[in-house]
Scaffold this motif. Structure first.
Motif, PDB file in Angstrom:
ATOM      1  N   ASP A  54     -19.195   3.912 -17.177  1.00 39.11           N
ATOM      2  CA  ASP A  54     -20.495   3.857 -16.503  1.00 39.11           C
ATOM      3  C   ASP A  54     -20.537   2.719 -15.489  1.00 39.11           C
ATOM      4  N   TRP A  55     -19.977   1.585 -15.865  1.00 42.11           N
ATOM      5  CA  TRP A  55     -19.939   0.457 -14.930  1.00 42.11           C
ATOM      6  C   TRP A  55     -19.085   0.784 -13.704  1.00 42.11           C
ATOM      7  N   ASP A  56     -17.992   1.485 -13.917  1.00 43.44           N
ATOM      8  CA  ASP A  56     -17.123   1.855 -12.798  1.00 43.44           C
ATOM      9  C   ASP A  56     -17.868   2.702 -11.766  1.00 43.44           C
ATOM     10  N   ILE A  57     -18.891   3.441 -12.224  1.00 44.91           N
ATOM     11  CA  ILE A  57     -19.668   4.290 -11.307  1.00 44.91           C
ATOM     12  C   ILE A  57     -20.738   3.482 -10.582  1.00 44.91           C
ATOM     13  N   ILE A  58     -21.499   2.694 -11.332  1.00 45.11           N
ATOM     14  CA  ILE A  58     -22.678   2.059 -10.741  1.00 45.11           C
ATOM     15  C   ILE A  58     -22.368   0.761 -10.000  1.00 45.11           C
ATOM     16  N   LYS A  59     -21.198   0.162 -10.243  1.00 45.47           N
ATOM     17  CA  LYS A  59     -20.928  -1.138  -9.610  1.00 45.47           C
ATOM     18  C   LYS A  59     -20.903  -1.038  -8.084  1.00 45.47           C
ATOM     19  N   VAL A  73     -25.652  -8.095 -16.865  1.00 47.49           N
ATOM     20  CA  VAL A  73     -25.408  -6.937 -17.741  1.00 47.49           C
ATOM     21  C   VAL A  73     -25.366  -7.427 -19.180  1.00 47.49           C
ATOM     22  N   THR A  74     -26.108  -6.786 -20.051  1.00 45.73           N
ATOM     23  CA  THR A  74     -26.008  -7.081 -21.482  1.00 45.73           C
ATOM     24  C   THR A  74     -25.292  -5.928 -22.163  1.00 45.73           C
ATOM     25  N   THR A  75     -24.425  -6.252 -23.086  1.00 50.73           N
ATOM     26  CA  THR A  75     -23.652  -5.237 -23.800  1.00 50.73           C
ATOM     27  C   THR A  75     -23.231  -5.788 -25.153  1.00 50.73           C
ATOM     28  N   SER A  76     -23.003  -4.904 -26.091  1.00 48.96           N
ATOM     29  CA  SER A  76     -22.514  -5.304 -27.413  1.00 48.96           C
ATOM     30  C   SER A  76     -20.996  -5.257 -27.491  1.00 48.96           C
ATOM     31  N   LEU A  77     -20.356  -4.778 -26.438  1.00 52.81           N
ATOM     32  CA  LEU A  77     -18.910  -4.597 -26.439  1.00 52.81           C
ATOM     33  C   LEU A  77     -18.239  -5.622 -25.538  1.00 52.81           C
ATOM     34  N   GLY A  78     -17.336  -6.404 -26.130  1.00 52.98           N
ATOM     35  CA  GLY A  78     -16.623  -7.404 -25.356  1.00 52.98           C
ATOM     36  C   GLY A  78     -15.773  -6.806 -24.261  1.00 52.98           C
ATOM     37  N   SER A  79     -15.194  -5.643 -24.519  1.00 55.92           N
ATOM     38  CA  SER A  79     -14.346  -4.991 -23.514  1.00 55.92           C
ATOM     39  C   SER A  79     -15.158  -4.596 -22.283  1.00 55.92           C
ATOM     40  N   VAL A  80     -16.405  -4.152 -22.487  1.00 61.34           N
ATOM     41  CA  VAL A  80     -17.269  -3.792 -21.355  1.00 61.34           C
ATOM     42  C   VAL A  80     -17.654  -5.044 -20.569  1.00 61.34           C
ATOM     43  N   ALA A  81     -17.947  -6.135 -21.279  1.00 66.52           N
ATOM     44  CA  ALA A  81     -18.307  -7.384 -20.607  1.00 66.52           C
ATOM     45  C   ALA A  81     -17.170  -7.870 -19.716  1.00 66.52           C
ATOM     46  N   GLU A  82     -15.953  -7.820 -20.223  1.00 65.86           N
ATOM     47  CA  GLU A  82     -14.810  -8.266 -19.432  1.00 65.86           C
ATOM     48  C   GLU A  82     -14.584  -7.352 -18.242  1.00 65.86           C
ATOM     49  N   SER A  83     -14.824  -6.059 -18.431  1.00 67.02           N
ATOM     50  CA  SER A  83     -14.669  -5.117 -17.325  1.00 67.02           C
ATOM     51  C   SER A  83     -15.660  -5.419 -16.207  1.00 67.02           C
ATOM     52  N   CYS A  84     -16.885  -5.779 -16.576  1.00 69.30           N
ATOM     53  CA  CYS A  84     -17.901  -6.081 -15.571  1.00 69.30           C
ATOM     54  C   CYS A  84     -17.581  -7.364 -14.808  1.00 69.30           C
ATOM     55  N   CYS A  85     -17.041  -8.345 -15.505  1.00 65.93           N
ATOM     56  CA  CYS A  85     -16.843  -9.659 -14.890  1.00 65.93           C
ATOM     57  C   CYS A  85     -15.517  -9.803 -14.161  1.00 65.93           C
ATOM     58  N   PHE A  86     -14.524  -9.081 -14.600  1.00 70.18           N
ATOM     59  CA  PHE A  86     -13.189  -9.313 -14.052  1.00 70.18           C
ATOM     60  C   PHE A  86     -12.608  -8.077 -13.384  1.00 70.18           C
ATOM     61  N   SER A  87     -13.472  -7.245 -12.816  1.00 72.75           N
ATOM     62  CA  SER A  87     -12.996  -6.105 -12.036  1.00 72.75           C
ATOM     63  C   SER A  87     -12.503  -6.613 -10.681  1.00 72.75           C
ATOM     64  N   THR A  88     -11.927  -5.723  -9.900  1.00 69.01           N
ATOM     65  CA  THR A  88     -11.336  -6.115  -8.617  1.00 69.01           C
ATOM     66  C   THR A  88     -12.388  -6.604  -7.633  1.00 69.01           C
ATOM     67  N   ASP A  89     -13.652  -6.163  -7.792  1.00 65.80           N
ATOM     68  CA  ASP A  89     -14.696  -6.505  -6.824  1.00 65.80           C
ATOM     69  C   ASP A  89     -15.576  -7.663  -7.269  1.00 65.80           C
ATOM     70  N   TYR A  90     -15.527  -8.026  -8.533  1.00 64.41           N
ATOM     71  CA  TYR A  90     -16.428  -9.048  -9.040  1.00 64.41           C
ATOM     72  C   TYR A  90     -15.649 -10.123  -9.792  1.00 64.41           C
ATOM     73  N   CYS A  91     -16.188 -11.313  -9.747  1.00 60.17           N
ATOM     74  CA  CYS A  91     -15.648 -12.421 -10.538  1.00 60.17           C
ATOM     75  C   CYS A  91     -16.829 -13.114 -11.206  1.00 60.17           C
ATOM     76  N   GLY A  92     -17.075 -12.794 -12.447  1.00 63.23           N
ATOM     77  CA  GLY A  92     -18.262 -13.294 -13.125  1.00 63.23           C
ATOM     78  C   GLY A  92     -17.930 -14.097 -14.352  1.00 63.23           C
ATOM     79  N   TYR A  93     -18.915 -14.278 -15.202  1.00 63.90           N
ATOM     80  CA  TYR A  93     -18.776 -15.072 -16.412  1.00 63.90           C
ATOM     81  C   TYR A  93     -19.277 -14.266 -17.613  1.00 63.90           C
ATOM     82  N   VAL A  94     -18.540 -14.383 -18.706  1.00 64.82           N
ATOM     83  CA  VAL A  94     -18.947 -13.750 -19.953  1.00 64.82           C
ATOM     84  C   VAL A  94     -19.610 -14.807 -20.831  1.00 64.82           C
ATOM     85  N   HIS A  95     -20.853 -14.597 -21.180  1.00 68.47           N
ATOM     86  CA  HIS A  95     -21.584 -15.504 -22.058  1.00 68.47           C
ATOM     87  C   HIS A  95     -21.742 -14.825 -23.417  1.00 68.47           C
TER      88      HIS A  95
END
Length: 558
Positions: A54-59, A73-95
């Motif tokens: 879903d993130w791959d579509i809406i990002k 983005v809030t999520t219960s899955l660590g894998s989704v959080a890392e995908s959101c923050c460390f994709s090729t287009d974004y560089c974010g932080y996982v809290h």
């Protein structure tokens, strides 16, 4: 996904909204949002995202326009959080958000459960204690309690309500993850366990899937809050932390999984067995004493049982009828007697055996008959010596002797060529309080050893040289005395061994207080390019080791 995009469009009040109906029109929605936000500063909050796809579509709907915009983005899955923050287009932080404090838990509970019915203090305390600071559980229980009459506020009724609320989410899970979840019901309430213990039981029953790694299914249990990491506040938790990262199952979740496991005939616990109606149980988890249990088990056909977990003062276990067991976990079983060895040594298909924290004092020579045994946990027992016949367990891969008074290993130990994990003395790889264990130099022939914890205090330098031959070591914990830390021969030998351990990932050295560790300040450890954890207790460095800056992947320094 279409609903989410429509929600965004309606909030930004786009003048010309593209109509949509089919899935293939999603790219048009993404394009419209991106075009509108292109020259605007925006704050987007997406709550409870579950799928990486879903993130791959809406990002792509959120342009990077250098206007200090933010996407949360809030999520219960660590894998989704890392995908959101460390994709090729974004560089974010996982809290990472941990469990709520006691005070915050009370505030959430009272705010959510606000009603004319006043709850007894004992009920509030019991609910909060069992929710363990997890907001989902607290708010869910509070919502339900608000709708109930005072006379209906009983814990069994709450558990049933909790099961009903979780069932839809469980039904949507993939089959391989359901198997892992149902197996969690084998643990007793409040039990603290290590990942290796859990995965080795699954391996023994061949319940793992080739397409899923150990990190995959264990990570899913963590991401979904099925299991939570043990806090380091209590004495028990601190001891567990010394032995590595340990986990625990939430009270409500454990009851839900026990109910589901019984309904599927997967695992029967002390509370679900008598009403199961199943005469051929596959797995038994017995932790609560019951006077009817011996007669109930006597009437069953236990030749179909593959796993048995027993603890506490449960009695009347007919081990002689469990002839096809693969997993036998007797940790903390107070009723163990030496005569039980007669039945255990006839379990020829047994692959996992744990006698941890039992009253066992010796191993019988007949243990050699368990030729399929892969894991043997004898930690925290009163065993003083190992029979030479045990070395005929050619398939043994893990041997745990932590916290035992075992002083020496048999010289025939070199026969155990399949051994991968060897833990000797003390309470754990990270615990400095180990007993002196005499290890034969023949250990050099265990060249495939992966994990080793050993006390070198009082041992000759030749033993340390022998350890240098185990070139596949990934995790090593050693104890050394003050004299050894100042002995030039010991220093040179240790540095020479470290050069040979090219695959070493974790090195722990326990010393006596005041030991000088400057001899490790050279660039010798740079040879171990995979080193991720380096820990020294008791010893000291006058200067920060410069070689740490040259390591590529280390992530823990203690």
């Amino acid at each position: 996904m279409k609903e989410l995009l429509w929600n965004i469009l309606s909030q930004i009040q786009l003048p010309e909204i593209t109509t949509f109906g089919d899935e293939q029109e999603l790219p048009l929605l993404v394009h419209d949002i991106n075009r509108y936000l292109q020259d605007r500063r925006y704050l987007i909050i997406i709550d409870d995202l579950w799928k990486q796809s879903d993130w791959d579509i809406i990002k792509d709907a959120f342009p990077q326009n250098s206007m200090y915009s933010r996407v949360i983005v809030t999520t219960s899955l660590g894998s989704v959080a890392e995908s959101c923050c460390f994709s090729t287009d974004y560089c974010g932080y996982v809290h990472e958000v941990g469990p709520m404090s006691e005070q915050d838990s009370k505030l959430l509970f009272r705010k959510t459960a606000h009603s004319e019915v006043s709850f007894p203090n004992y009920l509030e305390e019991e609910v909060l204690r069992k929710c363990a600071g997890i907001p989902l559980f607290i708010s869910g229980m509070a919502d339900w309690l608000r709708e109930q009459k005072e006379e209906q506020l009983k814990l069994p009724t709450m558990l049933k309500q909790f099961e009903r609320s979780l069932s839809p989410a469980y039904d949507d899970l993939p089959h391989w993850l359901k198997v892992q979840l149902l197996y969690v019901a084998m643990f007793p309430q409040g039990y603290i366990f290590a990942k290796s213990s859990f995965t080795k039981r699954l391996d023994a029953e061949m319940l793992t899937y080739p397409s899923c790694t150990e990190e995959d299914y264990f990570g899913e249990l963590i991401d979904r809050n099925i299991i939570t990491r043990v806090k380091s506040s209590s004495k028990q938790s601190r001891q567990a932390e010394e032995e590595g990262c340990h986990w625990q199952v939430n009270y409500f979740m454990l009851h839900f999984l026990a109910s589901k496991s019984a309904a599927n005939g997967f695992v029967y616990t002390s509370g679900t067995l008598k009403n199961s109606g199943d005469n051929k149980p596959r797995r038994l988890s017995l932790h609560e004493p019951d006077l009817q249990l011996p007669s109930l088990l006597e009437e069953m056909n236990l030749s179909y049982t593959r796993s048995l977990v027993v603890s506490g003062v449960v009695s009347g276990i007919p081990l002689d009828k469990l002839i096809f067991l693969k997993v036998l976990d007797l940790e903390g079983w107070c009723c163990f007697e030496e005569q039980h060895w007669l039945a255990i040594c006839k379990l020829f298909l047994l692959r996992y055996l744990s006698l941890r924290k039992t009253l066992v004092r010796k191993l019988p020579p007949k243990i050699k008959d368990l030729y399929k045994l892969e894991t043997l946990d004898l930690s925290h027992t009163q065993i003083t010596e190992l029979p030479s016949q045990m070395c005929e367990l050619a398939g043994l891969r893990m041997l745990d002797l932590r916290g035992t008074p075992v002083m020496r290993l048999p010289k025939q130990f070199q026969k155990m060529r399949q051994l991968r994990h060897l833990l000797l003395g003390g309470n754990g790889v990270d615990n400095p309080n180990t007993t002196v264990t005499q290890v034969p130099e023949e250990i050099r022939y265990l060249c495939d050893l992966d994990t080793l914890a050993v006390d070198l205090s009082g041992c000759s330098p030749s033993l340390l040289e022998a350890l240098g031959s185990i070139w596949k070591l990934r995790v090593l914990a050693i104890n050394c005395s003050f004299h050894q830390s100042t002995d030039r021969k010991f220093q040179e030998t240790l540095c020479s061994c470290i050069e040979k351990w090219e695959q070493l990932e974790a090195l722990t050295i326990h010393c006596e207080p005041g030991c000088h560790m400057e001899f490790l300040s050279s660039d010798i450890l740079v040879q171990t390019r995979w080193l991720m954890k380096f820990k020294v207790t008791g010893g000291r460095f006058l200067n920060f080791p410069r070689w740490l800056n040259k390591l590529d992947c280390w992530n823990a320094l203690c």
